[in-house]
Scaffold this motif. Structure first.
Motif, PDB file in Angstrom:
ATOM      1  N   ALA A 271     -17.069 -43.020  -3.207  1.00  0.00           N
ATOM      2  CA  ALA A 271     -16.330 -43.082  -4.255  1.00  0.00           C
ATOM      3  C   ALA A 271     -15.474 -44.526  -4.244  1.00  0.00           C
ATOM      4  O   ALA A 271     -15.001 -45.043  -5.121  1.00  0.00           O
ATOM      5  N   PHE A 272     -15.350 -44.979  -3.085  1.00  0.00           N
ATOM      6  CA  PHE A 272     -14.671 -46.304  -2.896  1.00  0.00           C
ATOM      7  C   PHE A 272     -14.991 -46.910  -1.656  1.00  0.00           C
ATOM      8  O   PHE A 272     -15.788 -46.201  -0.629  1.00  0.00           O
ATOM      9  N   ALA A 273     -14.997 -48.135  -1.401  1.00  0.00           N
ATOM     10  CA  ALA A 273     -15.562 -49.179  -0.572  1.00  0.00           C
ATOM     11  C   ALA A 273     -14.910 -49.235   0.673  1.00  0.00           C
ATOM     12  O   ALA A 273     -15.151 -49.447   1.906  1.00  0.00           O
ATOM     13  N   THR A 274     -13.544 -49.318   0.473  1.00  0.00           N
ATOM     14  CA  THR A 274     -12.533 -49.590   1.680  1.00  0.00           C
ATOM     15  C   THR A 274     -11.403 -48.690   1.638  1.00  0.00           C
ATOM     16  O   THR A 274     -11.007 -47.996   0.851  1.00  0.00           O
ATOM     17  N   LYS A 275     -10.802 -48.745   2.910  1.00  0.00           N
ATOM     18  CA  LYS A 275      -9.622 -47.573   3.145  1.00  0.00           C
ATOM     19  C   LYS A 275      -8.584 -48.441   4.116  1.00  0.00           C
ATOM     20  O   LYS A 275      -9.050 -48.948   4.999  1.00  0.00           O
ATOM     21  N   THR A 276      -7.545 -48.390   3.505  1.00  0.00           N
ATOM     22  CA  THR A 276      -6.260 -48.758   4.622  1.00  0.00           C
ATOM     23  C   THR A 276      -6.116 -47.506   5.648  1.00  0.00           C
ATOM     24  O   THR A 276      -6.364 -46.405   5.334  1.00  0.00           O
ATOM     25  N   CYS A 277      -6.245 -48.119   6.835  1.00  0.00           N
ATOM     26  CA  CYS A 277      -6.779 -47.128   8.172  1.00  0.00           C
ATOM     27  C   CYS A 277      -5.998 -47.386   9.230  1.00  0.00           C
ATOM     28  O   CYS A 277      -6.102 -48.285  10.054  1.00  0.00           O
ATOM     29  N   PRO A 278      -4.871 -46.529   9.549  1.00  0.00           N
ATOM     30  CA  PRO A 278      -4.241 -46.214  10.542  1.00  0.00           C
ATOM     31  C   PRO A 278      -5.293 -45.725  11.736  1.00  0.00           C
ATOM     32  O   PRO A 278      -6.366 -45.137  11.042  1.00  0.00           O
ATOM     33  N   GLY A 279      -5.130 -45.680  13.087  1.00  0.00           N
ATOM     34  CA  GLY A 279      -5.974 -45.172  14.084  1.00  0.00           C
ATOM     35  C   GLY A 279      -6.507 -43.744  13.628  1.00  0.00           C
ATOM     36  O   GLY A 279      -7.677 -43.482  13.836  1.00  0.00           O
ATOM     37  N   TRP A 280      -5.577 -42.775  13.364  1.00  0.00           N
ATOM     38  CA  TRP A 280      -5.880 -41.401  13.074  1.00  0.00           C
ATOM     39  C   TRP A 280      -6.694 -41.058  11.793  1.00  0.00           C
ATOM     40  O   TRP A 280      -7.517 -40.200  11.911  1.00  0.00           O
ATOM     41  N   MET A 281      -6.823 -42.191  11.081  1.00  0.00           N
ATOM     42  CA  MET A 281      -7.770 -42.046   9.860  1.00  0.00           C
ATOM     43  C   MET A 281      -9.190 -42.030  10.394  1.00  0.00           C
ATOM     44  O   MET A 281     -10.061 -41.589   9.653  1.00  0.00           O
ATOM     45  N   LEU A 282      -9.669 -42.676  11.380  1.00  0.00           N
ATOM     46  CA  LEU A 282     -11.010 -42.800  11.879  1.00  0.00           C
ATOM     47  C   LEU A 282     -11.597 -41.154  11.814  1.00  0.00           C
ATOM     48  O   LEU A 282     -12.738 -40.893  11.555  1.00  0.00           O
ATOM     49  N   GLY A 283     -10.659 -40.392  12.510  1.00  0.00           N
ATOM     50  CA  GLY A 283     -11.036 -39.016  12.575  1.00  0.00           C
ATOM     51  C   GLY A 283     -11.258 -38.402  11.291  1.00  0.00           C
ATOM     52  O   GLY A 283     -12.251 -37.459  11.064  1.00  0.00           O
ATOM     53  N   VAL A 284     -10.537 -38.762  10.444  1.00  0.00           N
ATOM     54  CA  VAL A 284     -10.435 -37.894   8.932  1.00  0.00           C
ATOM     55  C   VAL A 284     -11.793 -38.533   8.350  1.00  0.00           C
ATOM     56  O   VAL A 284     -12.523 -37.949   7.873  1.00  0.00           O
ATOM     57  N   ILE A 285     -12.163 -39.751   8.266  1.00  0.00           N
ATOM     58  CA  ILE A 285     -13.315 -40.314   7.744  1.00  0.00           C
ATOM     59  C   ILE A 285     -14.501 -39.768   8.511  1.00  0.00           C
ATOM     60  O   ILE A 285     -15.681 -39.504   7.676  1.00  0.00           O
ATOM     61  N   VAL A 373     -17.712 -49.418  18.197  1.00  0.00           N
ATOM     62  CA  VAL A 373     -16.199 -50.050  18.420  1.00  0.00           C
ATOM     63  C   VAL A 373     -15.269 -49.722  19.428  1.00  0.00           C
ATOM     64  O   VAL A 373     -15.139 -48.422  19.561  1.00  0.00           O
ATOM     65  N   LYS A 374     -14.702 -50.836  20.049  1.00  0.00           N
ATOM     66  CA  LYS A 374     -13.814 -50.404  21.058  1.00  0.00           C
ATOM     67  C   LYS A 374     -12.467 -50.306  20.084  1.00  0.00           C
ATOM     68  O   LYS A 374     -11.579 -51.122  19.948  1.00  0.00           O
ATOM     69  N   ASP A 375     -12.252 -49.100  19.730  1.00  0.00           N
ATOM     70  CA  ASP A 375     -11.221 -48.795  18.722  1.00  0.00           C
ATOM     71  C   ASP A 375      -9.881 -48.687  19.592  1.00  0.00           C
ATOM     72  O   ASP A 375      -8.647 -49.124  18.897  1.00  0.00           O
ATOM     73  N   GLY A 376      -9.686 -48.424  20.775  1.00  0.00           N
ATOM     74  CA  GLY A 376      -8.415 -48.358  21.609  1.00  0.00           C
ATOM     75  C   GLY A 376      -7.895 -50.035  21.563  1.00  0.00           C
ATOM     76  O   GLY A 376      -6.734 -50.100  21.240  1.00  0.00           O
ATOM     77  N   GLU A 377      -8.898 -50.780  22.007  1.00  0.00           N
ATOM     78  CA  GLU A 377      -8.518 -52.420  22.006  1.00  0.00           C
ATOM     79  C   GLU A 377      -8.080 -52.818  20.759  1.00  0.00           C
ATOM     80  O   GLU A 377      -7.107 -53.564  20.416  1.00  0.00           O
ATOM     81  N   LEU A 378      -8.804 -52.335  19.588  1.00  0.00           N
ATOM     82  CA  LEU A 378      -8.477 -53.010  18.274  1.00  0.00           C
ATOM     83  C   LEU A 378      -7.415 -52.430  17.802  1.00  0.00           C
ATOM     84  O   LEU A 378      -6.612 -53.204  17.300  1.00  0.00           O
ATOM     85  N   PHE A 379      -6.907 -51.210  18.037  1.00  0.00           N
ATOM     86  CA  PHE A 379      -5.875 -50.649  17.347  1.00  0.00           C
ATOM     87  C   PHE A 379      -4.606 -51.293  18.143  1.00  0.00           C
ATOM     88  O   PHE A 379      -3.248 -51.451  17.646  1.00  0.00           O
ATOM     89  N   ALA A 380      -4.643 -51.570  19.462  1.00  0.00           N
ATOM     90  CA  ALA A 380      -3.582 -52.187  20.244  1.00  0.00           C
ATOM     91  C   ALA A 380      -3.223 -53.531  19.945  1.00  0.00           C
ATOM     92  O   ALA A 380      -2.107 -53.685  19.936  1.00  0.00           O
ATOM     93  N   LYS A 381      -4.553 -54.188  19.510  1.00  0.00           N
ATOM     94  CA  LYS A 381      -4.259 -55.596  18.834  1.00  0.00           C
ATOM     95  C   LYS A 381      -3.261 -55.416  17.494  1.00  0.00           C
ATOM     96  O   LYS A 381      -2.298 -56.025  17.285  1.00  0.00           O
ATOM     97  N   MET A 382      -3.770 -54.431  16.741  1.00  0.00           N
ATOM     98  CA  MET A 382      -3.297 -54.440  15.387  1.00  0.00           C
ATOM     99  C   MET A 382      -1.559 -53.916  15.422  1.00  0.00           C
ATOM    100  O   MET A 382      -0.772 -54.128  14.763  1.00  0.00           O
ATOM    101  N   ALA A 383      -1.325 -52.982  16.527  1.00  0.00           N
ATOM    102  CA  ALA A 383      -0.163 -52.637  16.676  1.00  0.00           C
ATOM    103  C   ALA A 383       0.893 -53.827  17.234  1.00  0.00           C
ATOM    104  O   ALA A 383       2.130 -53.404  16.708  1.00  0.00           O
ATOM    105  N   ARG A 384       0.518 -54.899  17.628  1.00  0.00           N
ATOM    106  CA  ARG A 384       1.321 -55.917  17.923  1.00  0.00           C
ATOM    107  C   ARG A 384       1.548 -56.941  16.835  1.00  0.00           C
ATOM    108  O   ARG A 384       2.013 -57.661  16.824  1.00  0.00           O
ATOM    109  N   LYS A 385       0.873 -56.444  15.825  1.00  0.00           N
ATOM    110  CA  LYS A 385       1.071 -57.284  14.342  1.00  0.00           C
ATOM    111  C   LYS A 385       1.923 -56.823  13.423  1.00  0.00           C
ATOM    112  O   LYS A 385       2.439 -57.323  12.339  1.00  0.00           O
ATOM    113  N   VAL A 386       2.616 -55.634  13.636  1.00  0.00           N
ATOM    114  CA  VAL A 386       3.380 -54.937  12.846  1.00  0.00           C
ATOM    115  C   VAL A 386       4.824 -55.662  12.856  1.00  0.00           C
ATOM    116  O   VAL A 386       5.161 -56.025  14.068  1.00  0.00           O
TER     117      VAL A 386
END
Length: 433
Positions: A271-285, A373-386
């Protein structure tokens, strides 16, 4: 219900404040900084909601502290939990020694720091700001300097998307190749126009979900640090509203309310192609999309205009606690990097501690559903962009939930953007009275 609860909450604050100043007949050791660490038997209560990953940690703590018994009250849903917590805080009794608080409810209590112990004063001396990411720590500080909570998990934002849908539309689809599409909100909406033109389908789930992410990136939100409503005087809010509703009007929104049954099924049906995605959203998806879409969803370490956060909690020690110093020690231990890594491994709660974000167990974690994907490494990087923590004044959460989101939904259902904006402004004024 939430509005009625908060009216009762703030209506009872005057009495609680008076009691904290005059004593109201209680002894000094019953709460606040008057308590001292006891060598005798101590029973502590800990209340949480959802999954914090504390079950084994509680056993470990009690094994290390023979005089401490911990009673853990765990509630499944955050909504009922916070309703009960606000009622207990307003009533002056019943709150656990260590009470978890979700970041979306900070605005309900930051203006009432007298209800909480200042953890900078009663907490272990070796626990300081350097343990956490700056924005996580600062968000829990009241204007008078009271630190009302130690940070637990966070929800740094990346962008999730359907690789197969973008590929079918003739657009970039590999995680590195899509980054320019998600570099800014302008590039994101431009890519959405391209996707809609190629497929006739929606680019994102709802105007509200996109707007919330944009709103939380602003330096000043709905309420400024003087606790004044600035929805009309802060031009960035209206600018974001106009951008989102314009994109939605061009067919980019699927018009699905988050966490509704239709939204849940939308992950599987495309129904949609993209999703704003915090780390916990991966489990929802993963849960909603099912095994047949494994490898078709992807996540990239890019987010429009930098970064953002959606989710995360704090451990507070209300003034009601009879054992505030022991409670603060427990909260400090549970939020230490070592324990947060254990909680991450147990339940996937993403840590907010600097050393935890550098831990090998986190950085080496992979997610097979999202292509390894190395999701731990990815979201650690994104955490520092906040960016710096946005001040959340009284009513901020209510405005987001009960003013802006309904207005954006009204636009999706046929109201003009101008009518929707006025609806949001009028509702925000009623809330902020």
């Amino acid at each position: 219900m939430r509005q009625q609860l908060q009216r009762a909450f703030f209506g009872a604050i005057a009495l609680v404040t008076a009691c904290s100043l005059s004593g109201c007949g209680g002894d000094e050791g019953a709460g606040g900084s008057g308590g001292t660490t006891s060598s005798g038997p101590v029973e502590l209560t800990l209340s949480t909601f959802g999954e914090f990953g504390y079950e084994d940690l509680i056993k470990e703590y009690m094994a290390q502290h023979s005089n401490i018994t911990i009673k853990h009250d765990k509630v499944g849903q955050g909504g009922p939990y916070h309703e009960a917590l606000l009622t207990k805080l307003a009533g002056g009794s019943g709150a656990a020694d260590v009470s978890a608080l979700e970041e979306g409810h900070l605005s309900d209590v930051l203006s009432k720091p007298q209800l909480f112990n200042n953890l900078e004063q009663i907490g272990p001396k070796d626990v300081n700001k350097e343990r956490w990411l700056d924005w996580k720590y600062d968000a829990a500080k009241a204007k008078d300097g009271t630190l009302i909570g130690y940070g637990t998990d966070i929800g740094p934002l990346a962008m999730c998307y359907r690789k197969d849908l973008l590929q079918a539309a003739g657009m970039p689809f590999e995680p590195e190749a899509v980054k320019p599409l998600f570099a800014t909100w302008d590039s994101y909406f431009a890519a959405g126009d391209q996707y809609v033109a190629k497929t006739g389908k929606a680019w994102f789930d709802s105007d509200s979900q996109i707007f919330n992410a944009m709103q939380n990136q602003l330096k000043v939100g709905y309420i400024d640090k003087e606790d004044k409503l600035v929805i009309e005087s802060n031009p960035d809010i209206k600018k974001n509203f106009d951008k989102v509703t314009a994109a939605g009007g061009r067919g980019q929104t699927a018009k699905l309310a988050a966490f509704s049954n239709e939204w849940n099924s939308g992950f599987k049906t495309g129904a949609f192609a993209t999703k704003t995605c915090p780390g916990w959203m991966l489990g929802v998806i993963k849960e909603q999309s099912g095994p047949e879409l494994s490898g078709k969803w992807a996540v990239t370490d890019a987010f429009p205009d930098g970064g953002g956060n959606w989710g995360g909690s704090y451990l507070t020690v209300p003034k009601q606690s009879k054992h505030p110093k022991e409670a603060a020690e427990l909260a400090a231990w549970l939020t230490a990097p070592e324990q947060q890594i254990k909680a991450f491994k147990a339940k996937g709660t993403f840590p907010s501690q600097v050393k935890a974000l550098e831990a090998g167990e986190l950085l080496s974690a992979t997610n097979p559903y999202f292509g390894g994907v190395k999701d731990g490494e990815l979201f650690a990087k994104m955490a520092r962009k906040v960016g710096p923590a946005q001040y959340k004044g009284p009513g901020d959460g209510q405005i987001q939930e009960n003013a802006m989101s309904p207005a954006l939904q009204a636009v999706e259902q046929g109201k003009s953007a101008a009518e929707g904006w006025q609806q949001a402004v009028d509702a925000a004024k009623r809330i902020a009275k």
